[in-house]
Design a protein around this motif. Structure first.
Motif, short mmCIF file in Angstrom:
data_model
loop_
_atom_site.label_atom_id
_atom_site.label_comp_id
_atom_site.label_asym_id
_atom_site.label_seq_id
_atom_site.Cartn_x
_atom_site.Cartn_y
_atom_site.Cartn_z
N GLY A 1 3.12 36.63 -6.65
CA GLY A 1 2.10 36.06 -7.50
C GLY A 1 1.01 35.41 -6.67
N SER A 2 -0.22 35.85 -6.83
CA SER A 2 -1.30 35.42 -5.94
C SER A 2 -2.09 34.26 -6.53
N GLY A 3 -2.61 33.43 -5.63
CA GLY A 3 -3.48 32.34 -6.06
C GLY A 3 -3.16 31.03 -5.37
N MET A 4 -3.92 30.01 -5.73
CA MET A 4 -3.67 28.65 -5.23
C MET A 4 -2.53 28.03 -6.02
N GLN A 5 -1.54 27.52 -5.31
CA GLN A 5 -0.38 26.91 -5.95
C GLN A 5 -0.31 25.42 -5.57
N THR A 6 0.19 24.61 -6.49
CA THR A 6 0.38 23.18 -6.22
C THR A 6 1.73 22.75 -6.75
N ILE A 7 2.50 22.07 -5.90
CA ILE A 7 3.78 21.51 -6.31
C ILE A 7 3.75 20.01 -6.01
N TYR A 8 4.10 19.20 -7.00
CA TYR A 8 4.04 17.75 -6.83
C TYR A 8 5.36 17.21 -6.28
N GLN A 9 5.61 17.60 -5.03
CA GLN A 9 6.77 17.12 -4.27
C GLN A 9 6.31 16.89 -2.84
N ASN B 1 7.94 29.31 -7.27
CA ASN B 1 6.84 28.70 -8.02
C ASN B 1 5.70 29.70 -8.24
N ALA B 2 5.54 30.64 -7.30
CA ALA B 2 4.47 31.63 -7.40
C ALA B 2 4.88 32.86 -8.21
N GLY B 3 6.16 32.94 -8.58
CA GLY B 3 6.60 34.06 -9.41
C GLY B 3 7.49 35.07 -8.70
N ASP B 4 7.99 34.76 -7.51
CA ASP B 4 8.91 35.59 -6.74
C ASP B 4 8.18 36.80 -6.12
N ASN C 1 -1.72 23.40 2.70
CA ASN C 1 -2.73 24.36 3.15
C ASN C 1 -2.14 25.61 3.81
N ASP C 2 -0.82 25.78 3.75
CA ASP C 2 -0.23 27.02 4.25
C ASP C 2 -0.69 28.20 3.39
N MET C 3 -0.78 29.38 4.01
CA MET C 3 -1.02 30.62 3.29
C MET C 3 0.20 31.52 3.51
N ILE C 4 0.77 32.02 2.42
CA ILE C 4 1.97 32.85 2.49
C ILE C 4 1.58 34.27 2.09
N TYR C 5 1.75 35.21 3.02
CA TYR C 5 1.39 36.61 2.76
C TYR C 5 2.64 37.47 2.82
N VAL D 1 0.85 -1.20 0.00
CA VAL D 1 0.00 0.00 0.00
C VAL D 1 0.88 1.25 0.00
N THR D 2 0.55 2.21 -0.86
CA THR D 2 1.23 3.50 -0.86
C THR D 2 0.20 4.61 -0.64
N VAL D 3 0.54 5.56 0.21
CA VAL D 3 -0.33 6.70 0.50
C VAL D 3 0.50 7.97 0.35
N LYS D 4 0.01 8.89 -0.49
CA LYS D 4 0.68 10.16 -0.68
C LYS D 4 -0.36 11.27 -0.76
N LEU D 5 0.05 12.48 -0.40
CA LEU D 5 -0.79 13.65 -0.66
C LEU D 5 -0.76 13.93 -2.15
N THR D 6 -1.89 14.35 -2.70
CA THR D 6 -1.96 14.64 -4.13
C THR D 6 -1.41 16.04 -4.40
N GLY D 7 -0.13 16.19 -4.19
CA GLY D 7 0.52 17.48 -4.39
C GLY D 7 0.47 18.33 -3.13
N LEU D 8 1.43 19.22 -3.00
CA LEU D 8 1.47 20.13 -1.87
C LEU D 8 0.80 21.42 -2.29
N ARG D 9 -0.38 21.67 -1.75
CA ARG D 9 -1.17 22.85 -2.12
C ARG D 9 -1.00 23.95 -1.08
N TYR D 10 -0.81 25.18 -1.55
CA TYR D 10 -0.70 26.33 -0.66
C TYR D 10 -1.20 27.57 -1.38
N THR D 11 -1.38 28.66 -0.64
CA THR D 11 -1.92 29.89 -1.20
C THR D 11 -0.94 31.03 -0.99
#
Length: 263
Positions: free
Chosen positions: A155-163, A174-177, A220-224, A139-149
């Protein structure tokens, strides 16, 4: 002559004091005696524990793979979906009670568990209800990408990195600096905890940020990124831009005075 000299002083002072200092724009400065941070970083990397609304990718393999097709519903939700959307349809979403629903196995509570612990839970459940040990369950269990805002001076918005692991600099890149008027010294990370949200502050201009427990972001982190005060002043980001802005204003003032003197 005195007026001209005074205007020159105003231009010079405004140009130098309203521009953004170089030290506020550079990442990872060695502001104090550097120390070996490798051990500290290793100690801070604790396994992520699943939260509500996380989407898990679960795959089950046995000797006879046809017997586990029902557990691996690949692409049945939306055949045209791709990327994060495909992950949403194929994955198992953690509901408000911390449960996921797996075919044949029913509801399983995974809130607060690590991926490895969930793998063990599912394996034990399969051995108890569905298979024997000779089936060689894997059995393998992984999160479907690391999602953050991200929002603010980035660069604003929902971001996803598959790591599985992403540090703060990778997340920002990844968000554009961060923009020229973004405050790199006080970046806010708003993180989810079982008891609620907490705000953490990190200084990206200091090399010791790599020792921070918030150097690696979590799902689910939010970066401001807050704006620098120079943005509200409306000046430029460097001396040449500021000189141009001040010269334009002085030219407008001078023109206005001359017009009123002729009336």
């Amino acid at each position: 002559m005195k007026r001209t000299f005074f205007l020159v002083l105003v231009v010079i002072n405004t140009a130098f004091f309203s521009c953004i200092p170089y030290k506020d724009t550079v990442y990872l400065q060695n502001k104090s005696q550097a120390t070996d941070s490798i051990q500290k970083i290793v100690e801070q990397q604790k396994p992520y524990r699943v939260q509500i609304n996380d989407i898990l990718n679960i795959r089950i393999k046995v000797t006879d793979q046809d017997n586990v097709q029902i557990f691996n519903p690949i692409g049945i939700g939306n055949l045209n979906a791709s990327g994060a959307e495909r992950a949403y349809f194929d994955g198992f979403t953690v509901d408000l009670h911390g449960n996921i629903r797996i075919p044949e196995l029913g509801d399983m509570n995974v809130l607060g568990y690590t991926a490895t612990e969930i793998e063990t839970l599912i394996t034990d459940k399969l051995l108890a209800d569905q298979f024997k040990e000779t089936a060689n369950i894997f059995v393998t269990v992984k999160l479907t990408g690391l999602r953050y805002t991200t929002y603010g001076e980035i660069g604003s918005g929902m971001q996803t990195i598959y790591q599985e692991r992403v540090n703060i600099f990778e997340a920002i890149a990844n968000a554009g600096d961060i923009t020229d008027v973004g405050n790199k010294k006080d970046v806010l990370i708003i993180r989810q905890y079982p008891e609620g949200q907490k705000i953490h502050h990190i200084d990206l201009t200091h090399v010791n940020v790599m020792n921070s427990p918030y150097y690696y972001i979590q799902p689910n982190d939010m970066i401001y990124v807050k704006p620098l005060k120079q943005k509200s002043w409306g000046t430029g980001t460097n001396v040449l831009q500021n000189i141009g802005a001040v010269a334009t204003v002085l030219s407008l003032i001078t023109t206005t005075i001359l017009v009123f003197q002729r009336i």
